[in-house]
Design a protein around this motif. Structure first.
Motif, short mmCIF file in Angstrom:
data_model
loop_
_atom_site.label_atom_id
_atom_site.label_comp_id
_atom_site.label_asym_id
_atom_site.label_seq_id
_atom_site.Cartn_x
_atom_site.Cartn_y
_atom_site.Cartn_z
N GLY A 59 30.86 34.18 38.25
CA GLY A 59 31.57 33.08 38.89
C GLY A 59 31.28 33.13 40.38
N ARG A 60 31.51 32.02 41.06
CA ARG A 60 31.22 31.96 42.49
C ARG A 60 32.37 31.27 43.22
N VAL A 61 32.73 31.83 44.36
CA VAL A 61 33.75 31.26 45.22
C VAL A 61 33.09 30.99 46.57
N PHE A 62 33.33 29.81 47.11
CA PHE A 62 32.79 29.47 48.42
C PHE A 62 33.78 28.58 49.14
N GLY A 63 33.60 28.43 50.42
CA GLY A 63 34.50 27.55 51.16
C GLY A 63 34.31 27.68 52.65
N THR A 64 35.25 27.08 53.37
CA THR A 64 35.24 27.08 54.82
C THR A 64 36.59 27.57 55.32
N ILE A 65 36.56 28.37 56.37
CA ILE A 65 37.79 28.88 56.98
C ILE A 65 37.89 28.29 58.38
N LYS A 66 39.06 27.65 58.65
CA LYS A 66 39.29 27.02 59.94
C LYS A 66 40.59 27.52 60.54
N ASP A 67 40.76 27.28 61.84
CA ASP A 67 42.02 27.63 62.48
C ASP A 67 43.00 26.46 62.33
N GLU A 68 44.19 26.59 62.94
CA GLU A 68 45.22 25.56 62.79
C GLU A 68 44.84 24.23 63.44
N ASN A 88 29.98 32.34 58.69
CA ASN A 88 28.97 31.95 59.68
C ASN A 88 29.60 31.07 60.76
N ARG A 89 28.80 30.52 61.65
CA ARG A 89 29.36 29.75 62.77
C ARG A 89 30.05 28.47 62.33
N LYS A 90 29.76 28.02 61.12
CA LYS A 90 30.43 26.84 60.57
C LYS A 90 31.70 27.21 59.80
N GLY A 91 32.02 28.53 59.76
CA GLY A 91 33.20 28.99 59.05
C GLY A 91 32.99 29.13 57.55
N ASP A 92 31.75 29.03 57.11
CA ASP A 92 31.43 29.07 55.67
C ASP A 92 31.27 30.49 55.15
N TYR A 93 31.67 30.69 53.90
CA TYR A 93 31.49 31.97 53.20
C TYR A 93 31.15 31.66 51.74
N GLY A 117 43.10 38.43 66.18
CA GLY A 117 43.77 37.31 66.83
C GLY A 117 44.37 36.31 65.87
N TYR A 118 44.17 36.53 64.55
CA TYR A 118 44.68 35.62 63.52
C TYR A 118 45.48 36.39 62.47
N GLN A 119 46.41 35.69 61.85
CA GLN A 119 47.20 36.29 60.78
C GLN A 119 46.32 36.44 59.54
N ALA A 120 46.32 37.63 58.96
CA ALA A 120 45.51 37.90 57.76
C ALA A 120 46.08 37.10 56.58
N ASP A 131 39.02 26.59 50.45
CA ASP A 131 39.08 26.52 51.90
C ASP A 131 40.39 27.13 52.37
N TYR A 132 40.38 27.72 53.56
CA TYR A 132 41.57 28.36 54.10
C TYR A 132 41.78 27.95 55.55
N GLN A 133 43.04 28.00 55.96
CA GLN A 133 43.41 27.80 57.35
C GLN A 133 44.09 29.08 57.82
N MET A 134 43.55 29.67 58.88
CA MET A 134 44.15 30.89 59.45
C MET A 134 44.91 30.51 60.71
N LEU A 135 46.10 31.04 60.83
CA LEU A 135 46.96 30.78 61.98
C LEU A 135 46.78 31.84 63.05
N SER A 136 46.75 31.40 64.29
CA SER A 136 46.66 32.34 65.42
C SER A 136 47.92 33.21 65.45
N GLN A 137 47.74 34.45 65.89
CA GLN A 137 48.90 35.32 66.08
C GLN A 137 49.62 34.91 67.35
N ILE A 138 50.92 34.90 67.30
CA ILE A 138 51.72 34.53 68.46
C ILE A 138 51.88 35.76 69.34
#
Length: 116
Positions: free
Chosen positions: A29-38, A65-70, A89-92, A108-115
């Protein structure tokens, strides 16, 4: 005693290997996507770690990578894996995920900055 001709032995071995390879590929099986910030900005350098509970030696690691892809290919998609996303600098993020056999699933995931 009769001896099998070497051609017959080689043909049997080749047939065994030809059958075994597709059987192994069937459970992948394969999982792929993009990870972005808030703010929707792609995040480069996020460590994506895949582990399997109960098997300490199993670990897959990818970096976005630089596009946030994995992308991660699982040899055995019959199991439930733990996905951990980490970047300084981001919440795991940690998630259990089971990918259907033979699937190419986008997550796809959205990672939140640590306060501070």
């Amino acid at each position: 005693m009769s001896r099998l001709p070497s051609r017959l032995i080689l043909a049997t071995l080749a047939l065994s290997l030809a059958v075994a390879a597709p059987i192994e590929a069937v459970s992948q099986g394969r999982v792929f996507g993009t990870i972005k910030d808030e703010n929707g900005t792609p995040l480069e350098g996020v460590k994506v770690t895949v582990t399997f509970p109960g098997v300490a030696s199993f670990k897959l690691e990818e970096i976005t990578n630089r596009k946030g892809d994995y992308a991660v290919t699982l040899i055995d998609a019959t199991r439930v894996y733990i996905y951990t996303l980490e970047k300084e600098g981001y919440q795991a993020i940690q998630q259990e995920l089971k990918v259907p056999i033979g699937a190419n699933e986008r997550h796809d995931y959205q990672m939140l900055s640590q306060i501070a």
